[in-house]
Design an enzyme around this catalytic site. Structure first.
Site: not given
Ligand code: ATP
Ligand code: MG
Length: 571
Positions: A46, A270, A280
């Site tokens: 995102e 994760r 983020k």
């Molecule tokens: P954040 O909570 O940091 O915003 P998010 O999961 O909302 O992380 P996205 O931009 O939706 O962020 O994530 C893109 C991809 O990266 C998704 O498939 C997510 O599962 C993966 N991802 C995000 N954070 C992690 C993490 N800490 N470890 C492994 N994969 C991750």
């Molecule tokens: Mg997200």
């Protein structure tokens, strides 16, 4: 060789070849001829912030698995929430993915699919599988029930299909204010999976989108958009983190109801790292509240911050390969990541000499007007890196901590009457100490032994210590930024009542040293170049450098073992 050569510390226990259950599933699918053996993955960030090391794990999996099996990986921006998304983030994410060493096949945006998603939503309404609901967000929450109690059906659940079709069209046209209506899937208000209790598919939001502008005022929710986007791209293996486990049945439900390409979701653990925040939203708070200088502050776990700090893409990829993939969340030690950083820098970083806290040394018996060019090896780990000349002269700088007027036991470096080796230079012996009016040591006087050029002792006598130095007349003035953990707690989210994670910020996470002295080789060094400052650590040239005045970020200290030696020596 003396203790100058780095040894990267203890090897993490896991071996670098690890089985991976997602990989096993892909192998089975290929063997059974599913999707004709085709492998298509996607990385779906995102664009509401910069990528962090957690995303690197997902990227390595998504791109790595596709590459391993001759498949393809798309980069898809999951841009269905206009309130938090920006083009700046889109650009940064593309740069970071490329920097990590990956190239996407297709570049897509969920917003490309808004029209198709809308048509499918109409299709579901007409099939009696979705309805327009007039409950407010709070009411929807109340009606949803709990894990132990079933939910209550919305009074709008059974409104005529034509009415929902009409209302949904008018929602799209902008006739209703934000939050006044939603489109919901009609599934099961008593389902044990709360996601099945008539989940919201669309909400009204009169807000400009970074790509579609004011074209839309209804936006699809994650659960409705994600699987359908996967399906449109014919993604075979949609890999995401464990928290989406409970969303998988809903992901499948939409695809089944629509009868579209059967993408499948698989969840992995994760990444969490000690002393590190990987969210983020929280990283954005650090930026917005000024706790760091920006998304690329070298203390940030963002890829842009790590790049500026001096991390290499190889180190990050090796780390991600080594931690493996599992079905339960755990916490990885920061030292585990640092191991892979040191390992890679040790192989590739050129060695140089720099003095962080200078102490002036005058070699009384060395000729005033002579400058000798000493041969120095650029990288003992890499013969092809060659060698360079380092100027040696009568007045030098050494590290303040390499001298003790009254040395404790086991301190083998310079002290009055003691002989040490100057790296690539001569053996010198300290003869006297000059102090200022306050008693601070400001200068040392030494003698050198002309027979020991290059550090050799023709008579075989031993010196216990070798120290680094920089010639005063040739020194480059440098600024050095020393970084420590951004948080003092292993789990930065562990806080006292009424506090938030910022209460765990480390007040000593940055120390700036000015007046550092570096060998002349570093005069015109280019931002991004990585070095090993001998005996100190790995450093990376910062973009704040100006001509003739380099700025260095400490990437990481040399090794834990050196710290142990120092502790022992200083006892
Ligand atoms: P954040 O909570 O940091 O915003 P998010 O999961 O909302 O992380 P996205 O931009 O939706 O962020 O994530 C893109 C991809 O990266 C998704 O498939 C997510 O599962 C993966 N991802 C995000 N954070 C992690 C993490 N800490 N470890 C492994 N994969 C991750
Ligand atoms: Mg997200």
């Amino acid at each position: 060789m003396n203790s100058l050569e780095p040894n990267s510390g203890a090897m993490p226990e896991e071996s670098s070849e690890r089985s991976n259950f997602i990989r096993d599933i892909i192998i089975q699918d290929i063997e059974s001829g599913k999707h004709s053996g085709r492998v298509q993955t996607r990385f779906p960030p995102e664009p509401n912030g910069y990528l962090h090391i957690g995303h690197a794990k997902a990227i390595c999996l998504d791109f790595g698995l596709a590459a391993e099996f001759g498949g393809k990986c798309n980069l898809r921006f999951d841009d269905t929430n206009p309130s938090k998304e920006e083009t700046e983030y889109v650009d940064a994410i593309m740069e970071d993915v490329k920097w990590l060493g990956f190239q996407w096949d297709g570049l897509f945006y969920a917003s490309d699919y808004f029209e198709q998603l809308y048509e499918w939503a109409v299709q579901l309404i007409k099939a009696g599988k979705a309805y327009v609901c007039d409950l407010t967000a709070d009411e929807i929450r109340e009606y949803r029930g709990t894990l132990t109690e079933p939910g209550k059906e919305s009074p709008y659940r059974n409104r005529p299909i034509e009415e929902s079709v009409d209302l949904f069209e008018r929602m799209k046209k902008g006739e209703f204010p934000d939050g006044s209506r939603t489109l919901r899937a009609k599934i099961d208000m008593a389902s044990p999976n709360l996601n099945f209790r008539d989940p919201v598919m669309y909400r009204i939001l009169h807000m400009d989108h970074h790509r579609t502008g004011d074209q839309w005022c209804i936006y699809p929710m994650y659960d409705y958009a994600h699987g359908q986007s996967d399906s449109i791209e014919q993604v075979t293996h949609s890999i995401c983190t464990l928290e989406f486990d409970n969303n998988r049945p809903l992901y499948n439900w939409f695809i089944e109801q629509l009868g579209i390409f059967p993408s499948q979701q698989f969840e992995f653990d994760r990444l969490s790292i000690t002393f590190t925040l990987l969210s983020k939203r929280k990283l954005l708070t650090l930026v917005q509240e000024g706790h760091v200088s920006g998304w690329d502050d070298p203390r940030m776990p963002t890829l842009t911050g790590m790049r500026r700090r001096g991390y290499t893409p190889e180190a990050i990829r090796n780390f991600c390969a080594n931690i493996g993939v599992s079905k339960t969340n755990g916490v990885t030690q920061l030292s585990h990541l640092e191991y892979f950083l040191r390992e890679d820098l040790n192989k590739h970083a050129a060695r140089v000499m720099a003095v962080l806290r200078p102490l002036r040394v005058v070699i009384d018996n060395y000729p005033d007007d002579v400058v000798e060019e000493m041969d120095a090896v650029n990288n003992p780990q890499d013969e092809s890196a060659g060698s360079r000349k380092v100027p040696f002269s009568k007045v030098l700088y050494i590290e303040q901590e390499d001298f003790r007027e009254d040395p404790p036991k086991q301190f083998y470096r310079l002290s009055p009457g003691r002989e040490v080796r100057l790296r690539y230079g001569y053996l010198i012996t300290c003869t006297s100490v000059v102090k200022d009016a306050d008693g601070n040591i400001v200068e040392l006087h030494c003698t050198y032994d002309p027979e020991t050029r290059g550090g050799n002792t023709p008579d075989g006598r031993k010196v216990k210590s070798t120290i680094h130095w920089v010639s005063e007349a040739h020194a480059v003035d440098a600024e050095v930024r020393l970084y420590n953990n951004l948080f003092t707690k292993e789990d930065p989210n562990e806080v006292e009542e009424g506090q938030d994670f910022t209460s765990n910020l480390n007040p000593d996470s940055l120390e700036v040293l000015t007046g550092c002295k570096a060998e002349p080789f570093l005069l015109d060094t280019v931002p991004g170049t990585r070095y090993q400052f001998e005996r100190i650590g790995y450093f990376c040239v910062d973009r704040d450098s100006t001509p003739g005045k380099p700025v260095f970020n400490r990437t990481i200290g040399l090794r834990d073992t050196w710290a142990r030696i120092e502790q022992r020596e200083n006892k």
